[in-house]
Design a protein around this motif. Structure first.
Motif, mmCIF file in Angstrom:
data_model
loop_
_atom_site.group_PDB
_atom_site.id
_atom_site.type_symbol
_atom_site.label_atom_id
_atom_site.label_comp_id
_atom_site.label_asym_id
_atom_site.label_seq_id
_atom_site.Cartn_x
_atom_site.Cartn_y
_atom_site.Cartn_z
ATOM 1 N N UNK A 34 66.307 -51.499 21.425
ATOM 2 C CA UNK A 34 65.492 -52.116 20.379
ATOM 3 C C UNK A 34 66.213 -53.287 19.722
ATOM 4 N N UNK A 35 67.523 -53.262 19.705
ATOM 5 C CA UNK A 35 68.271 -54.349 19.075
ATOM 6 C C UNK A 35 68.054 -55.666 19.811
ATOM 7 N N UNK A 36 67.623 -55.599 21.069
ATOM 8 C CA UNK A 36 67.324 -56.818 21.825
ATOM 9 C C UNK A 36 66.155 -57.588 21.228
ATOM 10 N N UNK A 37 65.357 -56.932 20.387
ATOM 11 C CA UNK A 37 64.232 -57.605 19.743
ATOM 12 C C UNK A 37 64.698 -58.731 18.826
ATOM 13 N N UNK A 38 65.930 -58.676 18.368
ATOM 14 C CA UNK A 38 66.469 -59.672 17.442
ATOM 15 C C UNK A 38 66.918 -60.959 18.132
ATOM 16 N N UNK A 39 67.066 -60.950 19.427
ATOM 17 C CA UNK A 39 67.611 -62.097 20.140
ATOM 18 C C UNK A 39 66.669 -63.288 20.019
ATOM 19 N N UNK A 40 67.232 -64.439 19.717
ATOM 20 C CA UNK A 40 66.441 -65.659 19.598
ATOM 21 C C UNK A 40 65.910 -65.849 18.195
ATOM 22 N N UNK A 41 65.304 -66.999 17.991
ATOM 23 C CA UNK A 41 64.801 -67.309 16.658
ATOM 24 C C UNK A 41 63.283 -67.163 16.558
ATOM 25 N N UNK A 42 62.643 -66.709 17.630
ATOM 26 C CA UNK A 42 61.197 -66.481 17.602
ATOM 27 C C UNK A 42 60.918 -64.999 17.421
ATOM 28 N N UNK A 43 59.806 -64.706 16.785
ATOM 29 C CA UNK A 43 59.388 -63.310 16.631
ATOM 30 C C UNK A 43 59.014 -62.735 17.990
ATOM 31 N N UNK A 44 59.359 -61.467 18.240
ATOM 32 C CA UNK A 44 58.975 -60.844 19.515
ATOM 33 C C UNK A 44 57.458 -60.761 19.635
ATOM 34 N N UNK A 45 56.967 -61.071 20.815
ATOM 35 C CA UNK A 45 55.530 -61.002 21.100
ATOM 36 C C UNK A 45 55.320 -60.123 22.318
ATOM 37 N N UNK A 46 54.139 -59.586 22.422
ATOM 38 C CA UNK A 46 53.824 -58.770 23.578
ATOM 39 C C UNK A 46 52.333 -58.628 23.749
ATOM 40 N N UNK A 47 51.955 -58.173 24.920
ATOM 41 C CA UNK A 47 50.554 -57.904 25.191
ATOM 42 C C UNK A 47 50.355 -56.395 25.269
ATOM 43 N N UNK A 48 49.178 -55.948 24.926
ATOM 44 C CA UNK A 48 48.850 -54.535 24.965
ATOM 45 C C UNK A 48 48.012 -54.305 26.218
ATOM 46 N N UNK A 49 48.601 -53.566 27.166
ATOM 47 C CA UNK A 49 47.943 -53.315 28.446
ATOM 48 C C UNK A 49 47.519 -51.860 28.570
ATOM 49 N N UNK A 50 46.560 -51.647 29.437
ATOM 50 C CA UNK A 50 46.116 -50.301 29.771
ATOM 51 C C UNK A 50 47.322 -49.495 30.260
ATOM 52 N N UNK A 51 47.408 -48.237 29.847
ATOM 53 C CA UNK A 51 48.536 -47.369 30.189
ATOM 54 C C UNK A 51 48.135 -46.392 31.281
ATOM 55 N N UNK A 52 49.024 -46.192 32.235
ATOM 56 C CA UNK A 52 48.788 -45.276 33.351
ATOM 57 C C UNK A 52 49.934 -44.275 33.411
ATOM 58 N N UNK A 53 49.771 -43.101 32.802
ATOM 59 C CA UNK A 53 50.888 -42.156 32.702
ATOM 60 C C UNK A 53 51.372 -41.606 34.041
ATOM 61 N N UNK A 54 50.517 -41.543 35.038
ATOM 62 C CA UNK A 54 50.913 -40.955 36.322
ATOM 63 C C UNK A 54 51.240 -41.996 37.387
ATOM 64 N N UNK A 55 51.466 -43.233 36.979
ATOM 65 C CA UNK A 55 51.749 -44.298 37.938
ATOM 66 C C UNK A 55 53.161 -44.168 38.504
ATOM 67 N N UNK A 56 53.288 -44.492 39.780
ATOM 68 C CA UNK A 56 54.587 -44.521 40.450
ATOM 69 C C UNK A 56 54.747 -45.880 41.109
#
Length: 144
Positions: A34-56
């Motif tokens: 989680x500390x990697x979220x601090x790297x850089x001067x931009x706020x962390x961004x992400x996309x919310x994707x469909x989750x597949x719990x049984x994916x391999x």
């Protein structure tokens, strides 16, 4: 392509504010990652994707000719949306129950908005993916 179940559905995106980060770092059992979220001067961004719990992840242990064929059919459908994946490796192909194949990680992809993308690029990628699936993945799985 999302409706066909070939790629995960995207539900939106988010950005973590300084307040969010402060709350995350105040958690008692925070992962060191989680500390990697601090790297850089931009706020962390992400996309919310469909989750597949049984994916391999596709491997030479779980691939079959049928799954290779399904992966290539999926890539062809991705191409029908005029998207070139550009990073087809086994770690970007997920296998779900019922022999469903899912393509993920389009971070290197090209789309119709990129004027340099041609039909030939899509054809070449499909040919290279076929070689990868059958000459590398399937042939290795049957030679074990």
């Amino acid at each position: 392509v999302c409706d066909e179940g070939i790629v995960p559905k995207c539900y939106g995106w988010g950005e973590l504010s300084a307040r969010h980060l402060h709350a995350i770092f105040a958690l008692p059992d925070i992962s060191e990652n989680a500390w990697d979220l601090q790297i850089g001067d931009k706020s962390p961004r992400g996309i919310v994707l469909e989750y597949f719990p049984d994916a391999e992840v596709m491997t030479i242990e779980n691939i079959s000719r049928a799954l290779a064929s399904e992966a290539l059919r999926g890539l062809h459908l991705v191409h029908s949306a005029y998207v070139q994946h550009r990073a087809f490796t086994r770690r970007h192909i997920m296998i779900l129950p019922g022999e469903r194949v899912l393509w993920v990680d389009f971070s290197q992809s090209k789309t119709a908005a990129d004027r340099s993308l041609t039909e030939r690029d899509l054809d070449n990628e499909l040919r290279e993916a076929w070689d990868y699936m059958y000459w590398q993945m399937v042939s290795l799985s049957y030679s074990r």
